[in-house]
Design a protein around this motif. Structure first.
Motif, mmCIF file in Angstrom:
data_model
loop_
_atom_site.group_PDB
_atom_site.id
_atom_site.type_symbol
_atom_site.label_atom_id
_atom_site.label_comp_id
_atom_site.label_asym_id
_atom_site.label_seq_id
_atom_site.Cartn_x
_atom_site.Cartn_y
_atom_site.Cartn_z
ATOM 1 N N ARG A 62 -21.142 51.455 11.032
ATOM 2 C CA ARG A 62 -21.177 49.998 10.835
ATOM 3 C C ARG A 62 -21.231 49.289 12.179
ATOM 4 N NH1 ARG A 62 -17.795 46.086 11.344
ATOM 5 N NH2 ARG A 62 -16.006 47.410 11.637
ATOM 6 N N ARG A 80 -22.345 50.498 15.013
ATOM 7 C CA ARG A 80 -23.658 50.772 15.611
ATOM 8 C C ARG A 80 -24.720 49.851 15.009
ATOM 9 N NH1 ARG A 80 -24.633 56.538 14.862
ATOM 10 N NH2 ARG A 80 -23.189 56.764 16.582
ATOM 11 N N GLU A 81 -24.686 49.657 13.692
ATOM 12 C CA GLU A 81 -25.642 48.754 13.038
ATOM 13 C C GLU A 81 -25.457 47.314 13.507
ATOM 14 O OE1 GLU A 81 -24.840 49.435 8.922
ATOM 15 O OE2 GLU A 81 -25.886 51.364 8.900
ATOM 16 N N ASN A 82 -24.215 46.881 13.638
ATOM 17 C CA ASN A 82 -23.946 45.515 14.104
ATOM 18 C C ASN A 82 -24.442 45.306 15.529
ATOM 19 O OD1 ASN A 82 -22.792 44.848 11.672
ATOM 20 N ND2 ASN A 82 -20.690 45.110 12.372
ATOM 21 N N LEU A 83 -24.220 46.293 16.384
ATOM 22 C CA LEU A 83 -24.698 46.188 17.762
ATOM 23 C C LEU A 83 -26.227 46.165 17.814
ATOM 24 C CD1 LEU A 83 -22.189 48.545 19.587
ATOM 25 C CD2 LEU A 83 -22.314 46.046 19.755
ATOM 26 N N ALA A 84 -26.866 46.964 16.969
ATOM 27 C CA ALA A 84 -28.330 46.974 16.924
ATOM 28 C C ALA A 84 -28.854 45.625 16.438
ATOM 29 C CB ALA A 84 -28.826 48.102 16.020
ATOM 30 N N ALA A 85 -28.179 45.036 15.448
ATOM 31 C CA ALA A 85 -28.594 43.719 14.953
ATOM 32 C C ALA A 85 -28.439 42.664 16.039
ATOM 33 C CB ALA A 85 -27.783 43.341 13.714
ATOM 34 N N GLU A 107 -28.485 43.175 19.280
ATOM 35 C CA GLU A 107 -29.496 43.456 20.296
ATOM 36 C C GLU A 107 -30.850 42.902 19.858
ATOM 37 O OE1 GLU A 107 -30.990 44.668 23.877
ATOM 38 O OE2 GLU A 107 -28.903 44.596 23.246
ATOM 39 N N SER A 108 -31.202 43.097 18.595
ATOM 40 C CA SER A 108 -32.464 42.569 18.070
ATOM 41 C C SER A 108 -32.489 41.051 18.135
ATOM 42 C CB SER A 108 -32.673 43.009 16.622
ATOM 43 O OG SER A 108 -32.859 44.383 16.559
ATOM 44 N N THR A 122 -33.113 40.074 21.758
ATOM 45 C CA THR A 122 -34.414 40.434 22.334
ATOM 46 C C THR A 122 -35.588 39.825 21.585
ATOM 47 O OG1 THR A 122 -34.484 42.492 21.069
ATOM 48 C CG2 THR A 122 -33.563 42.604 23.298
ATOM 49 N N GLN A 123 -35.421 39.465 20.321
ATOM 50 C CA GLN A 123 -36.558 39.016 19.530
ATOM 51 C C GLN A 123 -36.509 37.564 19.095
ATOM 52 O OE1 GLN A 123 -37.041 41.833 16.325
ATOM 53 N NE2 GLN A 123 -36.979 43.569 17.715
#
Length: 186
Positions: free
Chosen positions: A134, A136-141, A143-144, A147-148
């Protein structure tokens, strides 16, 4: 991290420890327990109690393997114990039995640690695997998002200094993102 030990000696807090670990505890609860050379639990953290359901007074002095290791993993637990007592650190995902009988997949670090008598024991540090995923998913979100996103975004510290700025905000301000970091918001 608050822990309970079976000895009557009260450990002194480390001098370098400051503040409250509440944020980390809420983001990623980390269970910690120590075992002596025979596998008896000699220390049990409050996070271990929260994650595994056992109160310190019910586990201290008990053998960890019959209490926490599912039957199908007993042989593996014995092999890992021997390797840790020989000085190796073991890392992996292992099931741990909760007080009510169900198993919880946990990311485990099992490290050599002398027991209260100075013999080779172990310290076990465990985090629920689903919580790691969970986070890891939050950090990826996040980061997105940084960056986007076409919207200008900034992350500020408690002193209102920039910790991070995305490219959209950097373009709006006419200052490179890296040059924002450390500056105060003004």
């Amino acid at each position: 991290m608050e822990t309970h030990e079976s000895s009557s000696r009260v450990p002194q807090p480390p001098r370098a420890a400051v503040g409250d670990a509440g944020v980390l505890r809420e983001l990623l609860p980390i269970a910690l327990w120590r075992e002596d050379a025979e596998g008896h639990i000699v220390e049990w953290s409050l996070a271990a109690q929260d994650l595994l359901g056992h109160r310190p007074e019910h586990v201290l002095g008990r053998l960890a393997t019959p209490l926490l290791v599912p039957d199908a993993n007993r042989e593996l637990a014995e092999r890992l114990t021997l390797r840790v007592q020989a000085g190796e650190t073991m890392v992996g995902t292992l099931p741990v039995r909760h007080r009510d009988g169900h198993t919880i997949a946990m990311e485990m670090w099992i490290v050599p640690a002398a027991d209260p008598a100075g013999r080779p024991g172990a310290m076990l540090i465990a985090v629920e695997t689903s919580e790691v995923l969970r986070m890891r998913e939050n950090l990826a979100a996040m980061e997105s998002l940084f960056t986007q996103s076409p919207i200008g975004l900034a992350l500020l510290g408690p002193d209102l200094r920039f910790l991070r700025v995305n490219d959209a905000l950097a373009r709006m301000n006419g200052v490179a993102a890296a040059e924002h970091v450390g500056r105060r918001l003004h």
